[in-house]
Design an enzyme around this catalytic site. Structure first.
Site, PDB file in Angstrom:
ATOM      1  N   SER A 142       0.865  -1.188   0.000  1.00 44.42           N
ATOM      2  CA  SER A 142       0.000   0.000   0.000  1.00 44.42           C
ATOM      3  C   SER A 142       0.900   1.236   0.000  1.00 44.42           C
ATOM      4  O   SER A 142       2.081   1.134   0.386  1.00 44.42           O
ATOM      5  CB  SER A 142      -0.847   0.006   1.282  1.00 44.42           C
ATOM      6  N   TYR A 155      -1.645  -0.623  10.522  1.00 43.32           N
ATOM      7  CA  TYR A 155      -1.707  -0.858   9.071  1.00 43.32           C
ATOM      8  C   TYR A 155      -0.418  -0.372   8.410  1.00 43.32           C
ATOM      9  O   TYR A 155       0.168  -1.055   7.569  1.00 43.32           O
ATOM     10  CB  TYR A 155      -2.930  -0.136   8.498  1.00 43.32           C
ATOM     11  N   ILE A 188      -8.362   2.419  -3.311  1.00 41.34           N
ATOM     12  CA  ILE A 188      -9.084   1.641  -4.320  1.00 41.34           C
ATOM     13  C   ILE A 188     -10.512   1.416  -3.824  1.00 41.34           C
ATOM     14  O   ILE A 188     -10.731   1.187  -2.634  1.00 41.34           O
ATOM     15  CB  ILE A 188      -8.388   0.264  -4.560  1.00 41.34           C
TER      16      ILE A 188
HETATM   17  P1  NAP Z   1     -11.665  -6.267   0.890  1.00 48.27           P
HETATM   18  O1  NAP Z   1     -12.605  -5.956  -0.224  1.00 48.27           O
HETATM   19  O2  NAP Z   1     -12.089  -6.072   2.293  1.00 48.27           O
HETATM   20  O3  NAP Z   1     -11.169  -7.773   0.681  1.00 48.27           O
HETATM   21  C1  NAP Z   1     -10.333  -8.414   1.579  1.00 48.27           C
HETATM   22  C2  NAP Z   1     -10.429  -9.911   1.344  1.00 48.27           C
HETATM   23  O4  NAP Z   1      -9.472 -10.554   2.182  1.00 48.27           O
HETATM   24  C3  NAP Z   1     -11.795 -10.481   1.717  1.00 48.27           C
HETATM   25  O5  NAP Z   1     -12.191 -11.425   0.744  1.00 48.27           O
HETATM   26  C4  NAP Z   1     -11.521 -11.145   3.069  1.00 48.27           C
HETATM   27  O6  NAP Z   1     -12.351 -12.258   3.317  1.00 48.27           O
HETATM   28  C5  NAP Z   1     -10.103 -11.609   2.887  1.00 48.27           C
HETATM   29  N1  NAP Z   1      -9.439 -11.807   4.173  1.00 48.27           N
HETATM   30  C6  NAP Z   1      -9.338 -10.943   5.208  1.00 48.27           C
HETATM   31  N2  NAP Z   1      -8.670 -11.494   6.218  1.00 48.27           N
HETATM   32  C7  NAP Z   1      -8.333 -12.750   5.826  1.00 48.27           C
HETATM   33  C8  NAP Z   1      -7.641 -13.821   6.438  1.00 48.27           C
HETATM   34  N3  NAP Z   1      -7.165 -13.731   7.687  1.00 48.27           N
HETATM   35  N4  NAP Z   1      -7.462 -14.962   5.741  1.00 48.27           N
HETATM   36  C9  NAP Z   1      -7.960 -15.095   4.492  1.00 48.27           C
HETATM   37  N5  NAP Z   1      -8.645 -14.122   3.859  1.00 48.27           N
HETATM   38  C10 NAP Z   1      -8.825 -12.959   4.524  1.00 48.27           C
HETATM   39  O7  NAP Z   1     -10.324  -5.423   0.758  1.00 48.27           O
HETATM   40  P2  NAP Z   1      -9.444  -4.946  -0.494  1.00 48.27           P
HETATM   41  O8  NAP Z   1      -9.516  -3.485  -0.546  1.00 48.27           O
HETATM   42  O9  NAP Z   1      -9.763  -5.749  -1.684  1.00 48.27           O
HETATM   43  O10 NAP Z   1      -7.996  -5.313   0.060  1.00 48.27           O
HETATM   44  C11 NAP Z   1      -7.178  -6.312  -0.528  1.00 48.27           C
HETATM   45  C12 NAP Z   1      -5.710  -5.949  -0.280  1.00 48.27           C
HETATM   46  O11 NAP Z   1      -5.428  -4.693  -0.905  1.00 48.27           O
HETATM   47  C13 NAP Z   1      -5.351  -5.781   1.192  1.00 48.27           C
HETATM   48  O12 NAP Z   1      -4.072  -6.318   1.446  1.00 48.27           O
HETATM   49  C14 NAP Z   1      -5.317  -4.279   1.370  1.00 48.27           C
HETATM   50  O13 NAP Z   1      -4.515  -3.886   2.447  1.00 48.27           O
HETATM   51  C15 NAP Z   1      -4.768  -3.865   0.024  1.00 48.27           C
HETATM   52  N6  NAP Z   1      -4.978  -2.452  -0.319  1.00 48.27           N
HETATM   53  C16 NAP Z   1      -6.241  -1.965  -0.426  1.00 48.27           C
HETATM   54  C17 NAP Z   1      -6.430  -0.620  -0.748  1.00 48.27           C
HETATM   55  C18 NAP Z   1      -7.799  -0.027  -0.882  1.00 48.27           C
HETATM   56  O14 NAP Z   1      -7.893   1.219  -0.946  1.00 48.27           O
HETATM   57  N7  NAP Z   1      -8.868  -0.813  -0.948  1.00 48.27           N
HETATM   58  C19 NAP Z   1      -5.314   0.201  -0.959  1.00 48.27           C
HETATM   59  C20 NAP Z   1      -4.041  -0.349  -0.836  1.00 48.27           C
HETATM   60  C21 NAP Z   1      -3.890  -1.684  -0.521  1.00 48.27           C
HETATM   61  P3  NAP Z   1     -13.541 -12.164   4.407  1.00 48.27           P
HETATM   62  O15 NAP Z   1     -14.481 -11.131   3.875  1.00 48.27           O
HETATM   63  O16 NAP Z   1     -14.079 -13.544   4.439  1.00 48.27           O
HETATM   64  O17 NAP Z   1     -12.890 -11.738   5.687  1.00 48.27           O
END
Ligand code: NAP
Length: 232
Positions: A142, A155, A188
Protein backbone atom coordinates in the site's frame (compact mmCIF):
# COMPACT_ATOMS: atom_id res chain seq x y z
CA UNK A 1 -3.12 -15.20 -23.15
CA UNK A 2 -0.14 -14.41 -20.91
CA UNK A 3 -0.53 -17.10 -18.24
CA UNK A 4 -1.57 -20.30 -19.99
CA UNK A 5 -0.52 -23.39 -18.01
CA UNK A 6 0.33 -21.39 -14.88
CA UNK A 7 -1.02 -22.29 -11.43
CA UNK A 8 -1.78 -19.34 -9.16
CA UNK A 9 -2.82 -18.87 -5.55
CA UNK A 10 -4.64 -15.64 -4.64
CA UNK A 11 -5.36 -15.01 -0.95
CA UNK A 12 -8.35 -12.93 0.06
CA UNK A 13 -9.86 -13.55 -3.38
CA UNK A 14 -13.43 -13.39 -2.09
CA UNK A 15 -13.77 -9.64 -2.51
CA UNK A 16 -12.34 -6.41 -3.93
CA UNK A 17 -8.79 -6.46 -5.26
CA UNK A 18 -8.33 -10.20 -4.66
CA UNK A 19 -11.44 -11.13 -6.64
CA UNK A 20 -10.41 -8.96 -9.60
CA UNK A 21 -6.85 -10.32 -9.45
CA UNK A 22 -8.21 -13.89 -9.54
CA UNK A 23 -10.57 -13.07 -12.43
CA UNK A 24 -7.81 -11.41 -14.47
CA UNK A 25 -5.28 -14.21 -13.89
CA UNK A 26 -7.93 -16.70 -15.02
CA UNK A 27 -8.77 -14.57 -18.09
CA UNK A 28 -5.07 -14.76 -18.99
CA UNK A 29 -5.21 -18.56 -18.81
CA UNK A 30 -4.00 -19.35 -15.27
CA UNK A 31 -5.71 -21.93 -13.07
CA UNK A 32 -6.49 -20.12 -9.83
CA UNK A 33 -6.69 -21.40 -6.26
CA UNK A 34 -8.86 -18.94 -4.37
CA UNK A 35 -8.02 -18.85 -0.65
CA UNK A 36 -10.44 -16.89 1.46
CA UNK A 37 -11.47 -16.73 5.08
CA UNK A 38 -15.21 -16.92 4.23
CA UNK A 39 -15.58 -19.88 1.87
CA UNK A 40 -18.86 -18.65 0.31
CA UNK A 41 -17.18 -15.49 -0.95
CA UNK A 42 -14.37 -17.52 -2.50
CA UNK A 43 -16.95 -19.85 -4.06
CA UNK A 44 -18.63 -16.83 -5.65
CA UNK A 45 -15.30 -15.76 -7.23
CA UNK A 46 -14.77 -19.31 -8.50
CA UNK A 47 -18.22 -19.37 -10.10
CA UNK A 48 -17.46 -16.02 -11.81
CA UNK A 49 -14.22 -17.54 -13.18
CA UNK A 50 -16.05 -20.64 -14.39
CA UNK A 51 -18.78 -18.54 -16.05
CA UNK A 52 -15.98 -16.93 -18.10
CA UNK A 53 -14.65 -20.37 -19.09
CA UNK A 54 -11.75 -20.35 -16.58
CA UNK A 55 -10.61 -22.97 -14.06
CA UNK A 56 -9.79 -23.07 -10.38
CA UNK A 57 -10.56 -24.24 -6.87
CA UNK A 58 -11.98 -22.47 -3.81
CA UNK A 59 -10.47 -23.22 -0.40
CA UNK A 60 -11.24 -21.88 3.05
CA UNK A 61 -8.09 -20.50 4.67
CA UNK A 62 -7.10 -18.02 7.33
CA UNK A 63 -3.75 -16.53 6.30
CA UNK A 64 -2.95 -15.65 9.91
CA UNK A 65 -3.21 -19.31 10.92
CA UNK A 66 -0.21 -21.39 9.82
CA UNK A 67 -2.05 -24.73 9.91
CA UNK A 68 -5.01 -23.60 7.83
CA UNK A 69 -2.87 -21.65 5.34
CA UNK A 70 -0.29 -24.43 4.92
CA UNK A 71 -3.03 -27.05 4.41
CA UNK A 72 -4.64 -25.06 1.61
CA UNK A 73 -1.26 -24.53 -0.10
CA UNK A 74 -0.60 -28.31 0.17
CA UNK A 75 -4.05 -29.09 -1.28
CA UNK A 76 -3.30 -26.82 -4.24
CA UNK A 77 0.03 -28.57 -4.87
CA UNK A 78 -1.61 -32.02 -4.51
CA UNK A 79 -4.26 -31.08 -7.08
CA UNK A 80 -2.14 -29.23 -9.64
CA UNK A 81 1.43 -30.39 -8.93
CA UNK A 82 3.04 -26.93 -8.63
CA UNK A 83 2.58 -23.25 -7.86
CA UNK A 84 3.86 -20.65 -10.32
CA UNK A 85 2.25 -17.52 -8.91
CA UNK A 86 1.41 -16.50 -5.33
CA UNK A 87 -0.51 -13.31 -4.72
CA UNK A 88 -0.46 -12.38 -1.03
CA UNK A 89 -3.47 -10.08 -1.13
CA UNK A 90 -5.57 -10.86 1.99
CA UNK A 91 -5.58 -7.90 4.31
CA UNK A 92 -7.56 -5.98 6.90
CA UNK A 93 -7.68 -2.27 7.66
CA UNK A 94 -8.42 -0.31 10.82
CA UNK A 95 -9.06 3.03 9.18
CA UNK A 96 -7.52 6.20 10.54
CA UNK A 97 -6.89 4.92 14.07
CA UNK A 98 -4.03 6.57 15.98
CA UNK A 99 -1.66 5.38 18.73
CA UNK A 100 -4.04 6.44 21.54
CA UNK A 101 -7.00 4.66 19.90
CA UNK A 102 -5.18 1.43 18.91
CA UNK A 103 -5.40 -1.42 21.46
CA UNK A 104 -2.56 -3.93 21.64
CA UNK A 105 -4.98 -6.67 20.51
CA UNK A 106 -5.97 -4.67 17.42
CA UNK A 107 -2.31 -4.09 16.58
CA UNK A 108 -1.56 -7.83 16.88
CA UNK A 109 -4.56 -8.72 14.71
CA UNK A 110 -3.56 -6.41 11.85
CA UNK A 111 0.07 -7.60 11.98
CA UNK A 112 -1.03 -11.27 12.03
CA UNK A 113 -3.14 -11.00 8.89
CA UNK A 114 -1.30 -8.34 6.86
CA UNK A 115 2.31 -9.20 7.72
CA UNK A 116 2.55 -12.69 9.22
CA UNK A 117 0.14 -13.86 6.50
CA UNK A 118 2.64 -12.75 3.83
CA UNK A 119 5.47 -14.49 5.72
CA UNK A 120 3.51 -17.76 5.96
CA UNK A 121 2.34 -17.72 2.34
CA UNK A 122 5.86 -17.01 1.09
CA UNK A 123 7.48 -19.62 3.36
CA UNK A 124 5.19 -22.49 2.44
CA UNK A 125 4.85 -21.69 -1.27
CA UNK A 126 8.54 -21.04 -1.74
CA UNK A 127 9.33 -24.69 -0.86
CA UNK A 128 7.58 -25.78 -4.06
CA UNK A 129 8.87 -22.87 -6.16
CA UNK A 130 12.47 -23.61 -5.13
CA UNK A 131 12.06 -27.25 -6.22
CA UNK A 132 10.89 -25.99 -9.62
CA UNK A 133 13.40 -23.10 -9.75
CA UNK A 134 10.52 -20.92 -10.92
CA UNK A 135 7.92 -18.65 -9.40
CA UNK A 136 6.66 -15.16 -8.76
CA UNK A 137 5.37 -13.82 -5.46
CA UNK A 138 3.33 -10.63 -5.68
CA UNK A 139 2.55 -8.89 -2.41
CA UNK A 140 -0.18 -6.30 -2.16
CA UNK A 141 1.32 -3.59 0.05
CA UNK A 142 0.00 0.00 0.00
CA UNK A 143 1.14 3.61 -0.15
CA UNK A 144 0.92 3.20 3.63
CA UNK A 145 3.94 0.91 3.23
CA UNK A 146 5.98 3.78 1.81
CA UNK A 147 5.22 6.60 4.23
CA UNK A 148 3.53 7.32 7.53
CA UNK A 149 0.44 9.41 8.07
CA UNK A 150 -1.88 7.84 5.48
CA UNK A 151 -3.44 5.15 7.71
CA UNK A 152 -3.29 3.71 11.25
CA UNK A 153 -0.01 2.79 13.02
CA UNK A 154 -0.79 -0.94 12.77
CA UNK A 155 -1.71 -0.86 9.07
CA UNK A 156 1.26 1.39 8.26
CA UNK A 157 3.69 -0.87 10.12
CA UNK A 158 2.22 -4.01 8.53
CA UNK A 159 2.57 -2.64 4.99
CA UNK A 160 6.12 -1.35 5.59
CA UNK A 161 6.85 -4.90 6.78
CA UNK A 162 5.35 -6.37 3.59
CA UNK A 163 7.77 -4.30 1.51
CA UNK A 164 10.62 -5.55 3.72
CA UNK A 165 9.62 -9.19 3.23
CA UNK A 166 9.33 -8.61 -0.53
CA UNK A 167 12.87 -7.23 -0.73
CA UNK A 168 14.21 -10.09 1.38
CA UNK A 169 12.55 -12.69 -0.87
CA UNK A 170 13.64 -10.96 -4.07
CA UNK A 171 17.30 -10.58 -3.09
CA UNK A 172 17.75 -14.00 -1.47
CA UNK A 173 15.78 -16.05 -4.00
CA UNK A 174 16.21 -14.10 -7.25
CA UNK A 175 19.23 -16.28 -8.01
CA UNK A 176 16.96 -19.34 -7.53
CA UNK A 177 14.63 -18.17 -10.31
CA UNK A 178 12.04 -16.59 -7.99
CA UNK A 179 10.80 -13.04 -8.52
CA UNK A 180 9.14 -11.12 -5.71
CA UNK A 181 7.35 -7.83 -6.26
CA UNK A 182 5.24 -5.55 -4.08
CA UNK A 183 2.64 -3.18 -5.39
CA UNK A 184 1.58 -0.13 -3.42
CA UNK A 185 -1.93 0.97 -4.38
CA UNK A 186 -3.40 4.25 -3.26
CA UNK A 187 -7.09 4.28 -2.41
CA UNK A 188 -9.08 1.64 -4.32
CA UNK A 189 -12.86 1.32 -4.44
CA UNK A 190 -13.54 -1.91 -2.47
CA UNK A 191 -15.45 -3.06 0.62
CA UNK A 192 -12.42 -1.88 2.65
CA UNK A 193 -12.94 1.77 1.66
CA UNK A 194 -16.72 1.73 1.04
CA UNK A 195 -17.61 3.54 4.26
CA UNK A 196 -14.87 6.17 3.78
CA UNK A 197 -15.95 6.83 0.20
CA UNK A 198 -19.70 6.87 0.89
CA UNK A 199 -19.33 9.41 3.67
CA UNK A 200 -15.99 11.10 2.99
CA UNK A 201 -14.37 13.06 5.82
CA UNK A 202 -12.39 16.22 5.04
CA UNK A 203 -9.24 14.05 5.24
CA UNK A 204 -10.63 11.61 2.65
CA UNK A 205 -11.71 14.47 0.35
CA UNK A 206 -8.21 15.98 0.59
CA UNK A 207 -6.70 12.59 -0.11
CA UNK A 208 -8.77 12.16 -3.30
CA UNK A 209 -7.96 15.74 -4.32
CA UNK A 210 -4.25 14.96 -3.95
CA UNK A 211 -4.47 12.11 -6.49
CA UNK A 212 -3.25 13.35 -9.90
CA UNK A 213 -6.17 11.64 -11.69
CA UNK A 214 -8.60 13.07 -9.08
CA UNK A 215 -10.27 9.71 -8.60
CA UNK A 216 -9.78 6.54 -6.58
CA UNK A 217 -8.55 3.40 -8.32
CA UNK A 218 -10.62 0.41 -9.39
CA UNK A 219 -9.89 -3.20 -8.40
CA UNK A 220 -9.83 -4.12 -12.12
CA UNK A 221 -6.77 -1.88 -12.49
CA UNK A 222 -4.99 -3.82 -9.74
CA UNK A 223 -5.99 -7.10 -11.45
CA UNK A 224 -4.41 -6.06 -14.75
CA UNK A 225 -1.19 -4.89 -13.07
CA UNK A 226 -0.86 -8.17 -11.16
CA UNK A 227 -1.45 -10.21 -14.35
CA UNK A 228 1.33 -8.24 -16.07
CA UNK A 229 3.74 -8.74 -13.14
CA UNK A 230 2.90 -12.45 -13.03
CA UNK A 231 3.71 -12.89 -16.72
CA UNK A 232 7.15 -14.01 -17.89
P1 NAP B 1 -11.66 -6.27 0.89
O1 NAP B 1 -12.60 -5.96 -0.22
O2 NAP B 1 -12.09 -6.07 2.29
O3 NAP B 1 -11.17 -7.77 0.68
C1 NAP B 1 -10.33 -8.41 1.58
C2 NAP B 1 -10.43 -9.91 1.34
O4 NAP B 1 -9.47 -10.55 2.18
C3 NAP B 1 -11.79 -10.48 1.72
O5 NAP B 1 -12.19 -11.42 0.74
C4 NAP B 1 -11.52 -11.14 3.07
O6 NAP B 1 -12.35 -12.26 3.32
C5 NAP B 1 -10.10 -11.61 2.89
N1 NAP B 1 -9.44 -11.81 4.17
C6 NAP B 1 -9.34 -10.94 5.21
N2 NAP B 1 -8.67 -11.49 6.22
C7 NAP B 1 -8.33 -12.75 5.83
C8 NAP B 1 -7.64 -13.82 6.44
N3 NAP B 1 -7.17 -13.73 7.69
N4 NAP B 1 -7.46 -14.96 5.74
C9 NAP B 1 -7.96 -15.10 4.49
N5 NAP B 1 -8.65 -14.12 3.86
C10 NAP B 1 -8.83 -12.96 4.52
O7 NAP B 1 -10.32 -5.42 0.76
P2 NAP B 1 -9.44 -4.95 -0.49
O8 NAP B 1 -9.52 -3.49 -0.55
O9 NAP B 1 -9.76 -5.75 -1.68
O10 NAP B 1 -8.00 -5.31 0.06
C11 NAP B 1 -7.18 -6.31 -0.53
C12 NAP B 1 -5.71 -5.95 -0.28
O11 NAP B 1 -5.43 -4.69 -0.91
C13 NAP B 1 -5.35 -5.78 1.19
O12 NAP B 1 -4.07 -6.32 1.45
C14 NAP B 1 -5.32 -4.28 1.37
O13 NAP B 1 -4.52 -3.89 2.45
C15 NAP B 1 -4.77 -3.86 0.02
N6 NAP B 1 -4.98 -2.45 -0.32
C16 NAP B 1 -6.24 -1.96 -0.43
C17 NAP B 1 -6.43 -0.62 -0.75
C18 NAP B 1 -7.80 -0.03 -0.88
O14 NAP B 1 -7.89 1.22 -0.95
N7 NAP B 1 -8.87 -0.81 -0.95
C19 NAP B 1 -5.31 0.20 -0.96
C20 NAP B 1 -4.04 -0.35 -0.84
C21 NAP B 1 -3.89 -1.68 -0.52
P3 NAP B 1 -13.54 -12.16 4.41
O15 NAP B 1 -14.48 -11.13 3.87
O16 NAP B 1 -14.08 -13.54 4.44
O17 NAP B 1 -12.89 -11.74 5.69
Amino acid sequence: MKLEGKIAIVTGAGSGNGREIALELAREGATVAILNRTKEKGDKTLSMIEENGGKGISLEADVADAKSFKESISKTIEKYGKIDILVNNAGIFDGQETFPTTDEEDFDKIISVNLKGVFLGTKYTLENMLENKNGVIINIASVAGLRGGTASPAYTASKHGVIGLTGDTATKHGPDGIRSVAICPGMIETAMTKEMLEDPSEQTKELIESIPLKRVGKPEEIGKLVAFLASD
